[in-house]
Design a protein around this motif. Structure first.
Motif, PDB file in Angstrom:
ATOM      1  N   SER A  86       3.356   0.049   4.365  1.00  0.00           N
ATOM      2  CA  SER A  86       3.339   0.962   3.208  1.00  0.00           C
ATOM      3  C   SER A  86       2.852   0.159   2.012  1.00  0.00           C
ATOM      4  O   SER A  86       2.968  -1.067   2.006  1.00  0.00           O
ATOM      5  N   PRO A  87       2.305   0.834   1.000  1.00  0.00           N
ATOM      6  CA  PRO A  87       1.764   0.068  -0.127  1.00  0.00           C
ATOM      7  C   PRO A  87       2.849  -0.721  -0.869  1.00  0.00           C
ATOM      8  O   PRO A  87       3.987  -0.270  -0.984  1.00  0.00           O
ATOM      9  N   SER A  88       2.458  -1.892  -1.338  1.00  0.00           N
ATOM     10  CA  SER A  88       3.381  -2.719  -2.125  1.00  0.00           C
ATOM     11  C   SER A  88       3.086  -2.485  -3.605  1.00  0.00           C
ATOM     12  O   SER A  88       1.922  -2.533  -4.006  1.00  0.00           O
ATOM     13  N   TYR A  89       4.095  -2.227  -4.363  1.00  0.00           N
ATOM     14  CA  TYR A  89       3.871  -1.960  -5.795  1.00  0.00           C
ATOM     15  C   TYR A  89       5.156  -2.157  -6.601  1.00  0.00           C
ATOM     16  O   TYR A  89       6.247  -2.181  -6.037  1.00  0.00           O
ATOM     17  N   TYR A  90       4.969  -2.314  -7.905  1.00  0.00           N
ATOM     18  CA  TYR A  90       6.108  -2.352  -8.838  1.00  0.00           C
ATOM     19  C   TYR A  90       6.118  -1.021  -9.577  1.00  0.00           C
ATOM     20  O   TYR A  90       5.229  -0.765 -10.389  1.00  0.00           O
ATOM     21  N   HIS A  92       7.898   0.189 -11.897  1.00  0.00           N
ATOM     22  CA  HIS A  92       8.127   0.226 -13.341  1.00  0.00           C
ATOM     23  C   HIS A  92       6.894  -0.222 -14.126  1.00  0.00           C
ATOM     24  O   HIS A  92       6.891  -0.167 -15.350  1.00  0.00           O
ATOM     25  N   LEU A  93       5.862  -0.678 -13.397  1.00  0.00           N
ATOM     26  CA  LEU A  93       4.626  -1.114 -14.070  1.00  0.00           C
ATOM     27  C   LEU A  93       3.515  -0.105 -13.831  1.00  0.00           C
ATOM     28  O   LEU A  93       3.584   0.700 -12.893  1.00  0.00           O
ATOM     29  N   GLU A  97      -1.301  -2.884 -14.459  1.00  0.00           N
ATOM     30  CA  GLU A  97      -0.426  -4.071 -14.527  1.00  0.00           C
ATOM     31  C   GLU A  97      -0.158  -4.623 -13.121  1.00  0.00           C
ATOM     32  O   GLU A  97      -0.111  -5.834 -12.924  1.00  0.00           O
ATOM     33  N   ILE A 101      -1.230  -8.479 -11.787  1.00  0.00           N
ATOM     34  CA  ILE A 101      -0.381  -9.463 -11.101  1.00  0.00           C
ATOM     35  C   ILE A 101      -1.089  -9.991  -9.861  1.00  0.00           C
ATOM     36  O   ILE A 101      -1.142 -11.205  -9.628  1.00  0.00           O
ATOM     37  N   ILE A 102      -1.656  -9.068  -9.087  1.00  0.00           N
ATOM     38  CA  ILE A 102      -2.334  -9.481  -7.846  1.00  0.00           C
ATOM     39  C   ILE A 102      -3.588 -10.306  -8.181  1.00  0.00           C
ATOM     40  O   ILE A 102      -3.864 -11.318  -7.536  1.00  0.00           O
ATOM     41  N   CYS A 145      -5.485  -3.220  -4.248  1.00  0.00           N
ATOM     42  CA  CYS A 145      -4.912  -4.575  -4.297  1.00  0.00           C
ATOM     43  C   CYS A 145      -5.467  -5.407  -3.148  1.00  0.00           C
ATOM     44  O   CYS A 145      -5.758  -6.600  -3.310  1.00  0.00           O
TER      45      CYS A 145
ATOM     46  N   GLY B  79       9.729  -2.080  -3.908  1.00  0.00           N
ATOM     47  CA  GLY B  79       8.278  -1.897  -3.831  1.00  0.00           C
ATOM     48  C   GLY B  79       7.638  -2.499  -2.591  1.00  0.00           C
ATOM     49  O   GLY B  79       6.409  -2.508  -2.482  1.00  0.00           O
ATOM     50  N   ASN B  80       8.474  -2.961  -1.630  1.00  0.00           N
ATOM     51  CA  ASN B  80       7.938  -3.583  -0.388  1.00  0.00           C
ATOM     52  C   ASN B  80       6.895  -4.650  -0.713  1.00  0.00           C
ATOM     53  O   ASN B  80       5.833  -4.705  -0.083  1.00  0.00           O
ATOM     54  N   THR B  81       7.170  -5.468  -1.690  1.00  0.00           N
ATOM     55  CA  THR B  81       6.126  -6.378  -2.171  1.00  0.00           C
ATOM     56  C   THR B  81       6.094  -7.725  -1.456  1.00  0.00           C
ATOM     57  O   THR B  81       5.103  -8.429  -1.556  1.00  0.00           O
TER      58      THR B  81
END
Lengths: 304, 250
Positions: A86-90, A92-93, A97, A101-102, A145, B79-81
């Motif tokens: 699944s996609p990785s993301y923040y 709250h950003l 943004e 980071i990436i 990303c 966020g599965n980061t």
């Protein structure tokens, strides 16, 4: 043939079960490689092992001709982009943004962010918080990303999961365009066989951690056994005639079903039926769909 | 520097938004206690404040450390980061950056707390010269304890999926820490409760004499054994949680 990714006897055990068993995956450079398998077949584990996220119990991984080790892993992975599960993301950003980071971690100039956002058509939504994105937008951000810095290899694990039909079509077209436009090699996993049929050049089918087919998609299609459906005026006598000639067939749904025959043998068979006074009403050739091939290879109903 | 700057970008002002209200409450509390000081308070104000500060830090900081750790770890979980970050940077770097970020915020917090407490004393009219050594001991121990609690909370946040549990642990720990203050100074049992390690930084013991209804401050020497145990616990916890973080599959 040059391989972008090559695994050799890759094995991963969880407890007593082999999640991946002696897997030899070969992804040709510049191709879209469809990595197929039912849920739990070992696709994600394999991709994670390629990326060094999961430590294999045995076997090795070569990416762009270099064997991955804990020492050179990050150096090699600089030339890859990934979207796993699944996609990785923040949340709250904002989208931008997240990309910043990436970009910073990949050491990619910031101007590339705009270009990549444009490719995935997120430029108008880049200043919105990701928690307010739809799943499709999050997937596109995940792909952006992964694509940031124009990596040579993209590993996409079920990138169309959760997307609506329009989103799936959009994602498919985007992935399809990557090798020709950007010279990327794409390893894309899915359990949706029809999707791979429209996207991939090469395919690998994994089942219970074992590779049960690997090669060009066309070759996979050649695995499909042709069937001949013959409808006659007198199926009972026609069946008897065929059995006398030792041609395996069965009467099914008002038609005689035969395994694929050559054109010559088909012509002879029709002549024999006509000579025996049995009128041939219709001859139809049936080819197995990719789903049926898959079912044939795995012996398991695929989840679609 | 890039990974550390990335951590700053990720958290934005999240950590300051946790620490700032805590600092405000502590300063309002001490400010209220220091208002209209009598001559005795003017002479001993700063020393008296060390005991108040010790108490307030013991009450508020365990939960603050829990919230900080939860925020830092949960944004990655939510966020599965990890599976993306671990293809771009070493896991060890990620852990270190998180620890450094928290440590730098805590350092600013303790520095600000000390400076502002000094200013409160000046505003209230304390005549006692500022006991810098006592405050260095108090805040230094406070910082080390808080960092230790943060590392422990990091472990709980990594281990437990529901982030409410680490917060409950922080809250319960806070109570345990307060109760441990009733244990005799230097008691062996004190060392089993890291939430109570704040007391190791205390430079004075308050003794209340019922007959005279007077409070006397007794200077106590620094508990070296306690200090060593705190430092050892900090290093051990840091290494153990770092090891756990590296081994955890994403």
């Amino acid at each position: 043939m040059q391989y972008a990714i090559e695994t050799s006897a890759l094995t991963k055990r969880y407890g007593k079960a082999n999640a991946v068993d002696n897997l030899c995956l070969k992804v040709p450079e510049g191709s879209i490689y469809g990595f197929l398998g039912p849920n739990g077949a070992g696709k994600s584990t394999t991709m994670k092992m390629i990326l060094g996220l999961v430590k294999p119990d045995s076997g090795s991984v070569k990416v762009l001709g270099k064997t991955i080790s804990p020492k050179n892993r990050l150096e090699i992975l600089k030339q890859t982009g990934s979207l796993i599960e699944s996609p990785s993301y923040y949340g709250h950003l904002t989208g931008r943004e997240n990309m910043q980071i990436i970009a910073m971690l990949k050491k990619v100039p910031e101007k590339e962010i705009a270009q990549t956002l444009q490719i995935v058509r997120l430029e108008s939504q880049q200043h919105k918080k990701v928690s307010h994105y739809s799943l499709g937008m999050k997937q596109r951000l995940g792909l952006a990303c992964a694509m940031l810095g124009h990596p040579k290899i993209l590993l996409l694990d079920e990138p169309t999961n959760g997307l609506d039909p329009a989103g799936i079509q959009e994602m498919r077209e985007l992935i399809r365009s990557l090798p020709s436009k950007y010279g990327m090699t794409v390893l894309v996993s899915s359990h949706l066989l029809s999707e791979m049929d429209q996207m991939a050049d090469y395919a690998g089918i994994i089942h219970h951690g074992n590779m049960i087919f690997q090669g060009e998609l066309e070759t996979l299609h050649m695995h499909s056994r042709h069937q001949l459906l013959i409808r006659t005026q007198d199926n009972v006598n026609a069946l008897q005639l065929l059995q006398e000639r030792k041609i395996p067939c069965k009467n099914k749904g008002g038609s005689l079903v035969l395994a694929g025959l050559s054109d010559e043998r088909t012509a002879l068979l029709v002549s024999a039926l006509v000579e025996a006074g049995i009128g041939v009403l219709r001859i139809e050739e049936q080819q197995m769909t990719l789903e049926e091939i898959f079912l044939n290879l795995t012996g398991k109903q695929v989840s679609l | 520097m890039n990974p550390l700057f990335c951590e700053c970008l990720k958290t934005k002002t999240k950590l300051f938004s946790i620490l700032f209200p805590v600092l405000a409450i502590i300063l309002l509390w001490t400010g209220w206690m220091a208002r209209d000081p009598d001559p005795v308070m003017c002479k001993t104000g700063y020393t008296y404040m060390t005991t108040t500060l010790l108490l307030l830090n013991s009450i508020f900081l365990p939960v603050t450390a829990a919230v900080m750790a939860s925020r830092l770890m949960d944004m990655e979980n939510k966020g599965n980061t990890y599976k993306l970050l671990c293809t771009l940077q070493e896991k060890s770097t990620l852990f270190t950056c998180k620890l450094l970020l928290a440590a730098s915020h805590l350092l600013v917090f303790f520095a600000a707390e000390t400076v502002l407490l000094f200013e409160i004393g000046q505003w209230a009219g304390f005549t006692e010269s500022f006991p810098a050594g006592d405050y260095f001991r108090l805040q230094g121990t406070g910082f080390a304890t808080c960092l230790l609690l943060f590392i422990l909370q990091m472990f709980f946040s990594l281990r437990l999926e529901n982030q409410l549990y680490p917060l409950f642990i922080g809250l319960i720990g806070s109570f345990l820490g307060l109760f441990s203050m009733f244990l005799p100074n230097g008691s062996f049992f004190l060392y089993f409760c890291p939430w109570g390690y704040f007391t190791l930084g205390g430079s004075h013991l308050m003794v209340y004499e019922e007959a005279t209804r007077q409070m006397t401050f007794l200077r106590i020497p620094f508990n070296r054994m306690g200090g060593i145990i705190l430092l050892a616990a900090l290093i051990t916890a840091g290494c153990a949680v770092h090891h756990y973080f590296l081994r955890k599959e994403v």
